[in-house]
Design a protein around this motif. Structure first.
Motif, PDB file in Angstrom:
ATOM      1  N   SER A  91       0.808  -1.306  -0.086  1.00 40.94           N
ATOM      2  CA  SER A  91       0.068   0.003  -0.056  1.00 40.94           C
ATOM      3  C   SER A  91       0.909   1.284  -0.024  1.00 40.94           C
ATOM      4  O   SER A  91       2.050   1.151  -0.077  1.00 40.94           O
ATOM      5  N   ASN A 171      -4.342  15.494  -1.037  1.00 42.08           N
ATOM      6  CA  ASN A 171      -4.494  15.070   0.252  1.00 42.08           C
ATOM      7  C   ASN A 171      -3.718  16.006   1.006  1.00 42.08           C
ATOM      8  O   ASN A 171      -2.522  15.948   0.705  1.00 42.08           O
ATOM      9  N   ASP A 199       2.794  11.177  -6.144  1.00 41.97           N
ATOM     10  CA  ASP A 199       1.913  10.439  -5.276  1.00 41.97           C
ATOM     11  C   ASP A 199       0.522  10.408  -5.608  1.00 41.97           C
ATOM     12  O   ASP A 199      -0.091  11.361  -5.524  1.00 41.97           O
ATOM     13  N   TYR A 202      -5.527   9.026  -6.221  1.00 42.94           N
ATOM     14  CA  TYR A 202      -6.770   9.627  -6.288  1.00 42.94           C
ATOM     15  C   TYR A 202      -7.146   9.798  -7.642  1.00 42.94           C
ATOM     16  O   TYR A 202      -8.366  10.187  -8.052  1.00 42.94           O
ATOM     17  N   THR A 232      -1.564   3.262  -4.926  1.00 41.64           N
ATOM     18  CA  THR A 232      -2.431   2.419  -3.872  1.00 41.64           C
ATOM     19  C   THR A 232      -3.740   2.360  -4.412  1.00 41.64           C
ATOM     20  O   THR A 232      -4.381   3.074  -5.034  1.00 41.64           O
ATOM     21  N   SER A 234      -5.854   1.602  -2.307  1.00 43.26           N
ATOM     22  CA  SER A 234      -6.571   2.001  -0.950  1.00 43.26           C
ATOM     23  C   SER A 234      -8.011   2.395  -1.182  1.00 43.26           C
ATOM     24  O   SER A 234      -9.207   2.191  -0.546  1.00 43.26           O
ATOM     25  N   LYS A 235      -8.036   3.495  -1.851  1.00 38.50           N
ATOM     26  CA  LYS A 235      -9.036   4.672  -2.065  1.00 38.50           C
ATOM     27  C   LYS A 235      -9.993   3.954  -3.388  1.00 38.50           C
ATOM     28  O   LYS A 235     -11.264   4.539  -3.210  1.00 38.50           O
ATOM     29  N   ARG A 242      -4.428  -3.364   1.667  1.00 45.08           N
ATOM     30  CA  ARG A 242      -3.199  -2.936   1.544  1.00 45.08           C
ATOM     31  C   ARG A 242      -2.309  -3.454   0.301  1.00 45.08           C
ATOM     32  O   ARG A 242      -1.314  -4.280   0.467  1.00 45.08           O
TER      33      ARG A 242
HETATM   34  C1  LIG Z   1      -1.435  10.942  -0.871  1.00 43.75           C
HETATM   35  C2  LIG Z   1      -1.624   9.945  -0.274  1.00 43.75           C
HETATM   36  N1  LIG Z   1      -0.383   8.892  -0.138  1.00 43.75           N
HETATM   37  C3  LIG Z   1      -0.443   7.611   0.364  1.00 43.75           C
HETATM   38  C4  LIG Z   1      -1.789   7.348   1.118  1.00 43.75           C
HETATM   39  C5  LIG Z   1      -1.558   6.035   1.885  1.00 43.75           C
HETATM   40  O1  LIG Z   1      -2.319   5.013   1.511  1.00 43.75           O
HETATM   41  P1  LIG Z   1      -2.440   3.638   2.007  1.00 43.75           P
HETATM   42  O2  LIG Z   1      -3.640   3.844   2.780  1.00 43.75           O
HETATM   43  O3  LIG Z   1      -2.898   2.801   0.930  1.00 43.75           O
HETATM   44  O4  LIG Z   1      -1.322   3.429   2.825  1.00 43.75           O
HETATM   45  C6  LIG Z   1      -2.575   8.214   1.223  1.00 43.75           C
HETATM   46  C7  LIG Z   1      -4.035   7.662   2.101  1.00 43.75           C
HETATM   47  O5  LIG Z   1      -4.526   8.580   2.593  1.00 43.75           O
HETATM   48  C8  LIG Z   1      -2.749   9.724   0.498  1.00 43.75           C
HETATM   49  O6  LIG Z   1      -3.732  10.334   0.492  1.00 43.75           O
END
Ligand SMILES: Cc1ncc(COP(=O)(O)O)c(C=O)c1O
Length: 394
Positions: A91, A171, A199, A202, A232, A234-235, A242
């Motif tokens: 992740s 973020n 990074d 989104y 990632t 994740s979102k 993960r």
């Molecule tokens: C910009 C950014 N990078 C990395 C991550 C981390 O992601 P993960 O939850 O997959 O560890 C996030 C999570 O909020 C994020 O907003």
């Protein structure tokens, strides 16, 4: 580690045990879009097919089947790379950790936006770097400000090890870097020979406006090899899985793989199989469209309720993101959101104080708001509760 304080958001969230509190604090996707049945089926299928391999160690750069699926996923974005340019990560946070460990030694400089992602600050801080921040603008990083910072750092003999940005729906601010600025950031990167860490959790969650090419794509078109992409799932799918990945020049990715060997060895195959099913067996585009339509509607509720509660004369300002999960509310400078937080939780609403999103010299009058998790009805109530405590301080 004596003076290392860990992740401040974690500390914020520990105050939120009261179920009455409507939390706009976390970065959680909504369970409304979870693909539960599909995940169950995928798990059963993976177990039927390969339970023995699932129970074993697996290749450190990632399972070949997942790597290939991710390469296809990237082609949607006009990114064309080989298997030697990608490492599967456990992740996004792991991707950041590998980046920090690879590039940074104590005292090294990292150039970031102000505000920037708190998790990146926390991950990089393990290596004790020095952050130099430049205030972000409505259309993304202040490239002219970054140029001045790069010139000053070159004069001081401390050029940054990399520039870290979250170009799509950042973020915490929700701001997107314009195409012109992405190109200008690349110009800076080539001129000062500093890599860019892009990074990008989104990118697929855009609710309005036109998709802008990834900095990675633009760099490939210019044969630059100056960008490292962090991703990632994740979102897009679920944070519990993960799974993510880092991409970049093979010599960078190989070293990240060596670090992964030393820090976690492999990403669990079970999780990688879930991810493969998400990418290949479930209807990816339909799912993403579903997420976009839920989150677009929630964002609209939040923005409308803010406009009703905070007319321009209140001096309260907020960003209007075109995607992602967050936006940034700025209050008049006399209001300290670190203090407001405790009053807000008494009013049963929570946010993350903006001071957590700076590499250095934090500002204290902002709030990060997550609009994806709670229901539309709760979002409207949350804004009204926030308004009650903010208005007392205006
Ligand atoms: C910009 C950014 N990078 C990395 C991550 C981390 O992601 P993960 O939850 O997959 O560890 C996030 C999570 O909020 C994020 O907003």
């Amino acid at each position: 580690m004596r003076d290392y304080e860990g992740y401040p958001i974690g500390k914020t969230i520990q105050y939120l045990t009261d179920p009455e509190i409507i939390s706009l604090a976390g970065g959680l996707p909504s369970p409304e879009v979870f693909q539960r049945t599909e995940l169950r089926l995928a798990t059963e299928k993976a177990f039927d097919r390969e339970i023995d391999r699932i129970m074993q160690y697996s290749p450190i750069p990632g399972e070949a089947t997942l790597v290939d699926a991710v390469l296809r996923f990237l082609e949607r974005d006009d990114i064309h790379i080989g298997r030697d340019s990608i490492v599967i990560t456990t992740s996004g946070q792991h991707g950041l950790d590998l980046t920090g460990r690879l590039f940074l030694e104590p005292g090294d400089v990292v150039l970031v936006d102000r505000p920037t992602f708190a998790g990146a600050v926390v991950a990089f801080n393990l290596q004790r770097p020095r952050f130099v921040g430049v205030n972000i603008q409505d259309d993304g990083s202040d490239v002219a400000g970054m140029r001045r910072a790069l010139e000053n750092l070159a004069t001081e003999g401390t050029p940054p090890k990399f520039i870290y940005v979250v170009p799509d729906f950042q973020n915490p601010s929700g701001i997107t870097i314009s195409l012109a600025k992405r190109e200008a950031l690349l110009d800076l990167s080539y001129e000062f020979d500093v890599p860019i860490i892009e990074d990008s959790p989104y990118r697929d969650l855009r609710y309005s406006g036109e998709t802008i090419p990834a900095i990675f794509t633009l760099d490939q078109q210019r044969d630059g090899d100056h960008v490292i992409g962090l991703y990632t799932f994740s979102k897009l799918f679920c944070p519990g899985m993960r799974v993510g990945f880092n991409i970049g020049p093979p010599e960078v990715v190989t070293r990240m793989t060596h670090i992964k060997e030393g820090n976690i060895l492999n990403t669990p195959k079970w999780n990688q199989d879930m991810c493969l099913a998400f990418l290949e067996d479930m209807d990816l585009e339909q799912h993403l469209e579903n997420c976009r339509s839920y989150y677009r509607a929630k964002l609209a509720v939040f923005l409308d309720t803010m406009a009703e509660n905070f007319p321009p004369e209140t001096g309260v300002r907020w960003t209007r993101p075109q995607g992602g999960l967050f936006l940034w509310v700025s209050l008049p400078p006399q209001i300290d959101t670190g203090e407001l937080f405790f009053e807000a939780i008494e009013h049963k609403v929570a946010f993350v104080p903006g001071e957590q999103f700076y590499g250095e010299n934090p500002e204290h009058n902002h709030m990060r708001i997550n609009f994806s998790f709670v229901s539309k009805k709760q979002l409207a109530v949350a804004v009204e509760r926030l308004a009650e405590c903010i208005k007392k301080r205006l």
